[in-house]
Design an enzyme around this catalytic site. Structure first.
Site, PDB file in Angstrom:
ATOM      1  N   ASP A  40      -7.341 -11.392 -18.620  1.00  0.00           N
ATOM      2  CA  ASP A  40      -8.541 -11.186 -17.824  1.00  0.00           C
ATOM      3  C   ASP A  40      -9.764 -11.645 -18.603  1.00  0.00           C
ATOM      4  O   ASP A  40      -9.829 -11.488 -19.824  1.00  0.00           O
ATOM      5  CB  ASP A  40      -8.693  -9.705 -17.469  1.00  0.00           C
ATOM      6  CG  ASP A  40      -7.793  -9.308 -16.307  1.00  0.00           C
ATOM      7  OD1 ASP A  40      -7.472 -10.189 -15.503  1.00  0.00           O
ATOM      8  OD2 ASP A  40      -7.431  -8.133 -16.217  1.00  0.00           O
ATOM      9  N   SER A  60     -27.332  -3.831  -3.077  1.00  0.00           N
ATOM     10  CA  SER A  60     -27.939  -2.513  -3.194  1.00  0.00           C
ATOM     11  C   SER A  60     -29.422  -2.679  -2.940  1.00  0.00           C
ATOM     12  O   SER A  60     -29.939  -3.798  -2.936  1.00  0.00           O
ATOM     13  CB  SER A  60     -27.700  -1.921  -4.587  1.00  0.00           C
ATOM     14  OG  SER A  60     -28.328  -2.716  -5.585  1.00  0.00           O
ATOM     15  N   LYS A 103     -30.822  -6.513  -3.292  1.00  0.00           N
ATOM     16  CA  LYS A 103     -30.409  -7.320  -4.441  1.00  0.00           C
ATOM     17  C   LYS A 103     -28.898  -7.343  -4.471  1.00  0.00           C
ATOM     18  O   LYS A 103     -28.245  -6.323  -4.269  1.00  0.00           O
ATOM     19  CB  LYS A 103     -30.972  -6.719  -5.735  1.00  0.00           C
ATOM     20  CG  LYS A 103     -30.526  -7.385  -7.022  1.00  0.00           C
ATOM     21  CD  LYS A 103     -29.300  -6.679  -7.632  1.00  0.00           C
ATOM     22  CE  LYS A 103     -29.540  -5.216  -7.869  1.00  0.00           C
ATOM     23  NZ  LYS A 103     -28.301  -4.521  -8.327  1.00  0.00           N
ATOM     24  N   ASP A 155      -4.998  -3.195 -16.321  1.00  0.00           N
ATOM     25  CA  ASP A 155      -5.261  -1.756 -16.377  1.00  0.00           C
ATOM     26  C   ASP A 155      -5.379  -1.117 -15.001  1.00  0.00           C
ATOM     27  O   ASP A 155      -5.368   0.105 -14.890  1.00  0.00           O
ATOM     28  CB  ASP A 155      -6.535  -1.463 -17.179  1.00  0.00           C
ATOM     29  CG  ASP A 155      -7.756  -2.179 -16.621  1.00  0.00           C
ATOM     30  OD1 ASP A 155      -7.619  -2.848 -15.578  1.00  0.00           O
ATOM     31  OD2 ASP A 155      -8.830  -2.066 -17.233  1.00  0.00           O
ATOM     32  N   ASP A 199      -3.226  -4.558 -10.718  1.00  0.00           N
ATOM     33  CA  ASP A 199      -2.524  -5.370 -11.712  1.00  0.00           C
ATOM     34  C   ASP A 199      -1.034  -5.032 -11.791  1.00  0.00           C
ATOM     35  O   ASP A 199      -0.269  -5.765 -12.439  1.00  0.00           O
ATOM     36  CB  ASP A 199      -3.135  -5.163 -13.109  1.00  0.00           C
ATOM     37  CG  ASP A 199      -4.540  -5.717 -13.217  1.00  0.00           C
ATOM     38  OD1 ASP A 199      -4.800  -6.763 -12.600  1.00  0.00           O
ATOM     39  OD2 ASP A 199      -5.375  -5.113 -13.906  1.00  0.00           O
ATOM     40  N   GLN A 234     -18.152  -3.802  -0.102  1.00  0.00           N
ATOM     41  CA  GLN A 234     -18.170  -4.486   1.185  1.00  0.00           C
ATOM     42  C   GLN A 234     -19.449  -5.305   1.358  1.00  0.00           C
ATOM     43  O   GLN A 234     -19.416  -6.478   1.723  1.00  0.00           O
ATOM     44  CB  GLN A 234     -18.036  -3.466   2.330  1.00  0.00           C
ATOM     45  CG  GLN A 234     -16.662  -2.843   2.448  1.00  0.00           C
ATOM     46  CD  GLN A 234     -16.412  -1.812   1.348  1.00  0.00           C
ATOM     47  OE1 GLN A 234     -17.346  -1.177   0.854  1.00  0.00           O
ATOM     48  NE2 GLN A 234     -15.152  -1.657   0.971  1.00  0.00           N
ATOM     49  N   ARG A 267     -21.794  -5.827  -1.113  1.00  0.00           N
ATOM     50  CA  ARG A 267     -22.134  -6.485  -2.369  1.00  0.00           C
ATOM     51  C   ARG A 267     -23.653  -6.569  -2.562  1.00  0.00           C
ATOM     52  O   ARG A 267     -24.177  -7.507  -3.135  1.00  0.00           O
ATOM     53  CB  ARG A 267     -21.500  -7.871  -2.449  1.00  0.00           C
ATOM     54  CG  ARG A 267     -19.976  -7.834  -2.499  1.00  0.00           C
ATOM     55  CD  ARG A 267     -19.405  -9.208  -2.752  1.00  0.00           C
ATOM     56  NE  ARG A 267     -19.691 -10.109  -1.642  1.00  0.00           N
ATOM     57  CZ  ARG A 267     -19.734 -11.437  -1.746  1.00  0.00           C
ATOM     58  NH1 ARG A 267     -19.548 -12.012  -2.918  1.00  0.00           N
ATOM     59  NH2 ARG A 267     -19.987 -12.189  -0.693  1.00  0.00           N
TER      60      ARG A 267
END
EC number: 7.2.2.6
Length: 720
Positions: free
Chosen positions: A319, A397, A428, A555, A559, A393, A395
């Site tokens: 990653d 704020s 944003k 983690d 995954d 959803q 993305r």
């Protein structure tokens, strides 16, 4: 206009240049002669024939020792008793190597047992009440409450609350860590201590099956099974033993036919010297020591197969976030849109980030406070506004400012910026999400903003667009640049992997432009952008279809499928239970870069086994020149020309070879425990160095050793 800020995530003073934790000195990895004395009782216990029967080579030596003992009692002589004694020493030294390796694991197990303690668990009943029960009574699915100062009674996941936890008893790292419900840092380990706050833990491991329990079983050798390569090598050694056994048995009738009856003790000594006793004696110790080196680095392997597979890895999937980069992207620059001041953009960026609890959102607030004097904490009036939290959803704020509080929102800091945001909605977030929001409301985007977004992405950063809507007029105010800093030294580590013949692939959810920039800076061979769990799984399967072995770290629950599919799946201890169950290794330090060390440990294990096998087979050559002339020189005087070491007598030659055969096992114990040093290089280079050092060395060393031993043995009455 652009306001640039030099920013970099704070790093722990204990981190290495690669971003991993500096491991504490591994005392268990250093061999000392005192370990031989400590391990001697265990070696004597291993003389049990039932234990020796697991190793065909050493069982033959054991059987030969028994036969020579009987013959020495029946017909005593200095030679017969000397050979008998050294044959027993050979068996004992083989057991000693295994006992030393196990002893180091038992010492680690003793320290791990200190972590385990009887704790009282506060279990939540079906009615919601709390009941105090022993930690050993907990079952999978129980929920327990743990508060500051209490020990977590068992492995589990945090399902409620957030707390700092002291994991030093498990990881050796003194700095406390944060564990919280949800996400990929919810797992806790039994035996660790909560330092602050209160959490509710759902138990995921039954008593006796925790990570500490499994780690203890691993280091004590109770759970270590022979790996496929080890089994194959055992079969090869057993086959060679059978071949030499048949050859030596045939020498008896050949001697009678030639008119010289052969001494059975000499034939047994010949057999022991010809079979691969050195590698047969050290094989188990090499495997145990390889697992031990992994445990020293706080990695729990579920099987020896995974350790060996790590040594044969062809493709490494890693990653980007937290492995190749530091992980916490930081706001480093503001790019105002045409006609917008940097101060106006900073004000809007701060307001839009007050409800964003992500590290990125906090870094934006910090940037505005540091460079523009804006208060990092919301005022009372700002708290009265309607916060719009960041969600996966949308993305985005932001903040919706009512008319009545607009001036209060903007005048609560050291600077008042007027009422230009009166009745404004500020957002944003991801560039495409915010721009789509603006366009859906009838707004437009300046080409300068689009250029700034592309420029930031191409440079490896993450662009966040800030926009506002006032009086139903949507406006794009500018772009915030977030930088994901590549860990220093990581490019050199990837270069080492490339020298090993390992292909590195970076996995990220970033857009392709950002991913490409990070990949080029980090020096990886390939990358996968905007990766989903299905994409990761498909990539692993594609690599494996080509006959390649794949390693991966992870983690999260997303995954788990890829970790289960990978040949080596290293799950982080801080991750979810699903990830830890899917992987075949668990890193208790939760350091994703440790996968590189795991690969190196696997290669070191394979190289050590190969090197000592080469040495063991090569040093038989000198024994031929020592024993064969001694056996047949009376019948065939011409064979005396093979006695190039000029050994004194047939008896001294045979005894010297037997002594060397036993002593070399002890001499190689430190090497089998520490492992042959691994240097990143190609397979052909490794093979050449192996043949030069351990092949040629295995031929030369016995000639010198047997000759020196003969100088002493010839002084013994009845032999020289």
């Amino acid at each position: 206009m652009s306001v640039n800020v030099t920013s970099r995530p704070a790093t722990d003073p204990t981190t290495t240049p690669e971003g991993g934790h500096d491991p504490a000195p591994v005392k268990a990895g250093i061999f000392s002669p005192a370990q031989l004395v400590t391990a001697l009782p265990g070696a004597l216990r291993k003389l049990d024939p039932r234990h020796l029967a697991r190793n065909p080579v050493m069982f033959v030596v054991f059987a030969g020792s028994v036969v020579t003992t009987v013959m020495a009692v029946a017909d005593p002589s200095v030679f017969s008793w000397a050979v008998t004694a050294w044959l027993w020493f050979t068996v004992l030294f083989a057991n000693l190597a295994e006992s030393v390796a196990e002893g180091r694991g038992k010492a680690q197990a003793a320290s791990l047992r200190k972590v385990k303690q009887d704790t009282v668990a506060h279990r939540i009943t079906a009615s919601g009440a709390l009941e105090s029960v022993p930690g050993t009574d907990l079952v999978v699915g129980d929920r327990v409450v743990v508060v500051a100062g209490e020990v977590i009674p068992g492995d589990g996941d945090v399902v409620e609350g957030i707390a700092t936890v002291d994991e030093s008893a498990i990881t050796g790292e003194s700095a406390p860590v944060v564990r919280e419900s949800g996400g990929d840092r919810c797992a806790v380990t039994g035996g660790t201590t909560v330092l602050s706050d209160r959490i509710v833990v759902r138990v995921t491991a039954a008593p006796g099956q925790s990570f500490v329990d499994r780690m203890i079983a691993l280091v004590e050798g109770a759970a270590r099974q022979k790996t496929p390569n080890e089994i194959a090598l055992n079969i090869l050694l057993a086959s060679l033993t059978i071949i030499f056994l048949l050859a030596v048995v045939a020498i008896g009738p050949m001697g009678l036919y030639a008119g010289q009856e052969q001494d059975p003790i000499k034939l047994i000594a010949l057999l022991v010297c010809l079979i691969p006793t050195t590698i047969g004696a050290l094989l188990s110790a090499i495997g145990i020591a390889g697992m031990d080196r992994l445990v020293q680095r706080n990695v729990l392997a579920m099987s020896g197969r995974a350790v060996e597979a790590a040594g044969d890895i062809d493709t490494l999937l890693m990653d980007k976030t937290g492995t190749i980069t530091f992980g916490n992207r930081q706001a480093t620059a503001l790019h105002p849109a045409p006609g917008v001041s940097a101060l106006e953009l900073a004000t809007a960026a701060r307001l839009s980030s007050l409800a964003d609890g992500t590290p990125e959102g906090r870094s934006i607030v910090d940037l505005c406070a540091r460079d523009f004097g804006l208060d990092p904490a919301p005022s009372e009036a700002e708290r009265a506004a309607e916060f719009v939290p960041f969600t996966a959803q949308t993305r985005m704020s932001g903040l919706d400012i009512p008319h009545v509080s607009a001036k209060a929102c903007l005048g609560t800091r050291r600077h008042s910026h007027g009422a230009e945001f009166d009745g404004t909605r500020i957002r944003k977030g991801a560039s495409d999400a915010v721009l789509n929001w603006v366009h859906s409301l009838g707004g437009h985007t300046s080409p300068a903003v689009t250029d700034a977004v592309n420029e930031i992405a191409q440079a490896g950063g993450t662009p966040l667009v800030v926009a506002s809507i006032q009086a139903d007029a949507p406006t794009v105010l500018g772009v915030i640049a977030l930088s994901d800093v590549v860990k220093p030294g990581i490019a050199e580590r990837f270069a080492e992997l490339r020298a090993m013949g390992i292909r590195t692939v970076m996995i990220t959810g970033d857009n392709p432009l950002t991913a490409q920039a990070i990949a080029e800076e980090a020096g990886v061979d390939d990358f996968m952008a905007e990766a989903t769990p299905e994409d990761k799984l498909a990539l692993i399967r594609k690599e494996q279809e080509g006959g390649r072995l794949v390693a991966m770290t992870g983690d999260g629950t997303n995954d788990a499928p890829a970790l289960a599919q990978a040949d080596v799946g290293v799950a982080m201890n801080t991750g979810t239970s699903a990830a830890k169950e899917a992987g075949n290794m668990v890193d208790l330090d939760s350091d994703p870069t440790k996968l590189i060390e795991v690969v190196e440990i696997g290669k070191q294990l394979l190289i050590t086994r190969g090197a000592l096998t080469t040495f063991s087979l090569a040093n038989d050559l000198a024994k031929y020149f020592a024993i064969l002339p001694a056996l047949f020189s009376v019948i065939y005087p011409q064979l005396d020309t093979l006695n190039i070491m000029r050994l004194a007598t047939p008896e001294s030659a045979i005894l010297s070879a037997v002594i060397f055969n036993a002593v070399v096992i002890v001499a190689l114990i430190p090497l089998s425990l520490k492992g042959v040093r691994y240097r990143p290089s190609s397979a052909s280079t490794l093979l050449g160095r192996n043949l030069l050092v351990y092949g040629l060395g295995g031929v030369i060393t016995p000639f010198a050793g047997i000759w020196l031993i003969d100088l002493v043995v010839r002084l013994i009455p009845g032999i020289g």
